[in-house]
Design a protein around this motif. Structure first.
Motif, PDB file in Angstrom:
ATOM      1  N   GLN A   3       1.077  -1.135   0.136  1.00  0.00           N
ATOM      2  CA  GLN A   3      -0.026  -0.108   0.028  1.00  0.00           C
ATOM      3  C   GLN A   3       0.921   1.036   0.010  1.00  0.00           C
ATOM      4  O   GLN A   3       1.991   1.361   0.476  1.00  0.00           O
ATOM      5  N   GLU A  72      -4.998   5.991   0.941  1.00  0.00           N
ATOM      6  CA  GLU A  72      -4.411   4.883   0.031  1.00  0.00           C
ATOM      7  C   GLU A  72      -4.558   5.261  -1.391  1.00  0.00           C
ATOM      8  O   GLU A  72      -5.654   5.882  -1.798  1.00  0.00           O
ATOM      9  N   PHE A  74      -4.961   3.945  -4.058  1.00  0.00           N
ATOM     10  CA  PHE A  74      -6.043   3.446  -5.002  1.00  0.00           C
ATOM     11  C   PHE A  74      -7.266   3.459  -4.617  1.00  0.00           C
ATOM     12  O   PHE A  74      -8.379   3.159  -5.167  1.00  0.00           O
ATOM     13  N   LEU A  76     -10.068   5.524  -4.455  1.00  0.00           N
ATOM     14  CA  LEU A  76     -10.568   6.816  -5.031  1.00  0.00           C
ATOM     15  C   LEU A  76     -11.957   7.056  -4.321  1.00  0.00           C
ATOM     16  O   LEU A  76     -12.405   8.023  -4.174  1.00  0.00           O
ATOM     17  N   GLU A 116      -8.468  13.636  -7.704  1.00  0.00           N
ATOM     18  CA  GLU A 116      -8.792  12.168  -8.209  1.00  0.00           C
ATOM     19  C   GLU A 116      -7.782  12.091  -9.463  1.00  0.00           C
ATOM     20  O   GLU A 116      -7.103  10.924  -9.788  1.00  0.00           O
ATOM     21  N   LEU A 119      -4.356  11.310  -8.135  1.00  0.00           N
ATOM     22  CA  LEU A 119      -4.011   9.895  -7.615  1.00  0.00           C
ATOM     23  C   LEU A 119      -4.151   8.709  -8.504  1.00  0.00           C
ATOM     24  O   LEU A 119      -3.463   7.810  -8.611  1.00  0.00           O
ATOM     25  N   LEU A 120      -4.808   9.118  -9.895  1.00  0.00           N
ATOM     26  CA  LEU A 120      -4.860   8.214 -10.963  1.00  0.00           C
ATOM     27  C   LEU A 120      -3.298   8.581 -11.654  1.00  0.00           C
ATOM     28  O   LEU A 120      -2.814   7.347 -12.105  1.00  0.00           O
ATOM     29  N   GLN A 123      -1.476   6.294  -9.370  1.00  0.00           N
ATOM     30  CA  GLN A 123      -1.545   4.860  -9.544  1.00  0.00           C
ATOM     31  C   GLN A 123      -0.958   4.454 -11.100  1.00  0.00           C
ATOM     32  O   GLN A 123      -0.361   3.533 -11.066  1.00  0.00           O
ATOM     33  N   THR A 126       2.479   3.761 -10.300  1.00  0.00           N
ATOM     34  CA  THR A 126       2.943   2.595  -9.454  1.00  0.00           C
ATOM     35  C   THR A 126       2.977   1.520 -10.308  1.00  0.00           C
ATOM     36  O   THR A 126       4.056   0.685  -9.984  1.00  0.00           O
ATOM     37  N   LEU A 134      -5.820   2.794 -17.232  1.00  0.00           N
ATOM     38  CA  LEU A 134      -6.435   2.708 -15.638  1.00  0.00           C
ATOM     39  C   LEU A 134      -7.868   2.842 -15.999  1.00  0.00           C
ATOM     40  O   LEU A 134      -8.684   2.702 -15.405  1.00  0.00           O
ATOM     41  N   ARG A 300     -12.916   9.289 -13.720  1.00  0.00           N
ATOM     42  CA  ARG A 300     -13.857   8.199 -13.620  1.00  0.00           C
ATOM     43  C   ARG A 300     -15.386   8.687 -13.564  1.00  0.00           C
ATOM     44  O   ARG A 300     -16.229   8.000 -14.475  1.00  0.00           O
TER      45      ARG A 300
END
Ligand SMILES: O=C([O-])[C@@H](O)[C@@H](O)[C@H](O)[C@@H](O)C(=O)[O-]
Ligand SMILES: [Mg+2]
Length: 423
Positions: A3, A72, A74, A76, A116, A119-120, A123, A126, A134, A300
């Motif tokens: 994580q 965390e 992932f 979202l 968002e 964070l994407l 991700q 990562t 994604l 998203r």
């Protein structure tokens, strides 16, 4: 399972030069404002987001940023819940970056959006894959954009003419379109209307049609017309426009116009949040929704909107405000991964200086009216820290803290009022 959590978020307001572009609420000020969001993680990754730079929005972003520490990367859904919770107590208004044009979008969605996207971006970094992967994977390698034409003054009041010069009549608009197509290769054109009496804007569209017989054309007066005027314009431009965007205010008015004009009506004003979809569908008010991840809650949730458009047989296009490269990258990944994006997307890109951005040059740009989807991990663009610093200094020194097209117009014409409908 490994994580990674958010440890720090920095929000930096920036200002970049803008030109005196006219619209129905006034005129663009010498600088456009944006906020750049950097989300850092325990594993040492950084994700980027870009959003409006108005003061009230900045304050909400900072409150949300505090609430997102520990999320965390992932998670979202958790990020969205944290933003919603922190905004539940927020009673401030305004700060939506639209200068009074769109007020009904969701505050929580506007605030969530840059986080968002960041964070994407994380991700993607990562797992070593582009954001479009994604979102379900790219369906196209290049995303088409439209050339966004504006009536404009030759230069800002008191300043020399800028490189685009004046565009205040059909000839000026055709000249502007020619320059924009020569530089960027756009294969569709949109004219921002609501500036001059509708007959003059009809003449400008007909002049564009004569000059560019094969290009799809759109006209967007931002709800400057009554139902009657909208119907008159719609009939006059039958067979000429691919869609007519927000001719009149409100779902009811749009439905009335839609019943009487031959082309689809598009909107980024009367359908701006999920709550607007059911009444708009029931009234058959619009044929095309312009999505915009900056106010629909990120990439998203924009895909969720795309699904609704498909379900209800609505077309999908993409809206834009003045923006920098992080937004362009996010728009491009989203568009690439959206099957039913039926139209070339809007962008204000040609109106910003080529040498002003917060990302390192080379990762993203226009060829033949389209942007290649970046291949690198995440958004595929890298922050240029020196440039960010320069545009932040420019924000500090420019004196602007909120977009105010109407106030700026009133410095030239004190009697000017933003009214809708105007004609
Ligand atoms: O930048 C402008 O003047 C536009 O009018 C913008 O604020 C609108 O939000 C937008 O481009 C639109 O399609 O309505
Ligand atoms: Mg519009």
């Amino acid at each position: 399972m490994v994580q990674d959590r958010v440890t720090r978020i920095t929000t930096t307001p920036v200002a970049f030069h803008d030109l005196p572009l006219l619209n129905t609420v006034g005129v663009h000020e010498p600088f456009a404002l944006r906020a750049i969001v950097e989300v850092e993680t325990a594993a040492g990754l950084t994700g980027l987001g870009e959003t409006y730079g108005d003061e009230a929005h900045l304050a909400r972003l900072r409150g949300a940023a505090d609430a997102l520490i520990g999320t965390e990367v992932f998670a979202l859904n958790d990020a969205a819940a944290r933003v919603t919770r922190v905004l539940a107590a927020d009673t401030t208004t305004g700060g939506h970056g639209m200068s009074g044009m769109v007020t009904g979008s969701s505050t929580a969605d506007r605030v969530l959006s840059p986080f968002e996207v960041a964070l994407l971006d994380i991700q993607g970094k990562t797992v070593g894959r582009p954001v479009s992967d994604l979102l379900g994977g790219r369906l196209r390698d290049r995303v088409a954009f439209s050339g966004y034409l504006f009536y404009k003054w030759a230069g800002h009041p008191g300043a020399p003419a800028d490189e685009w010069g004046a565009a205040l009549d059909p000839d000026g608009i055709v000249r502007q379109a020619r320059t924009m197509i020569d530089r960027y290769g756009f294969g569709a054109l949109k004219l921002k209307g609501g500036v001059f009496p509708p007959e003059e804007e009809i003449a400008a569209i007909l002049a564009l049609r004569a000059e560019f017989p094969d290009l799809p054309l759109r006209l967007d007066p931002n709800a400057a017309w009554t139902v009657e005027t909208s119907v008159m314009v719609g009939k006059a431009l039958a067979g000429v426009l691919e869609y007519l965007e927000d001719p009149t205010p409100g779902i009811e008015g749009m439905a009335e116009v839609a019943r009487q004009v031959p082309m689809p009506l598009a909107t980024n004003m009367c359908v701006v949040a999920f709550d607007d979809v059911p009444p708009a569908v029931r009234a058959d008010a619009v044929g095309v929704v312009l999505s915009d991840h900056h106010f629909w809650g990120g990439l998203r949730r924009s895909q969720l909107l795309a699904g609704l458009c498909r379900t209800f047989g609505l077309g999908l296009s993409m809206h834009s405000n003045s923006h920098l490269g992080i937004s362009l990258a996010a728009m491009t990944h989203l568009a690439a991964a959206t099957p039913n994006l039926d139209y070339a997307c809007d962008t204000h890109w040609p109106w910003k200086r080529a040498d002003e951005d917060v990302i390192k040059p080379g990762a993203i740009g226009f060829v033949d009216g389209a942007v290649a989807v970046p291949d690198g991990p995440g958004l595929g663009v890298e922050l240029d820290r020196d440039a960010l610093g320069r545009l932040h200094e420019q924000y500090l020194s420019c004196g602007l803290r909120n977009r105010d097209d109407t106030g700026y117009m009133q410095t030239v014409d004190p009697s000017y009022r933003a009214v809708s409908p105007r004609w």
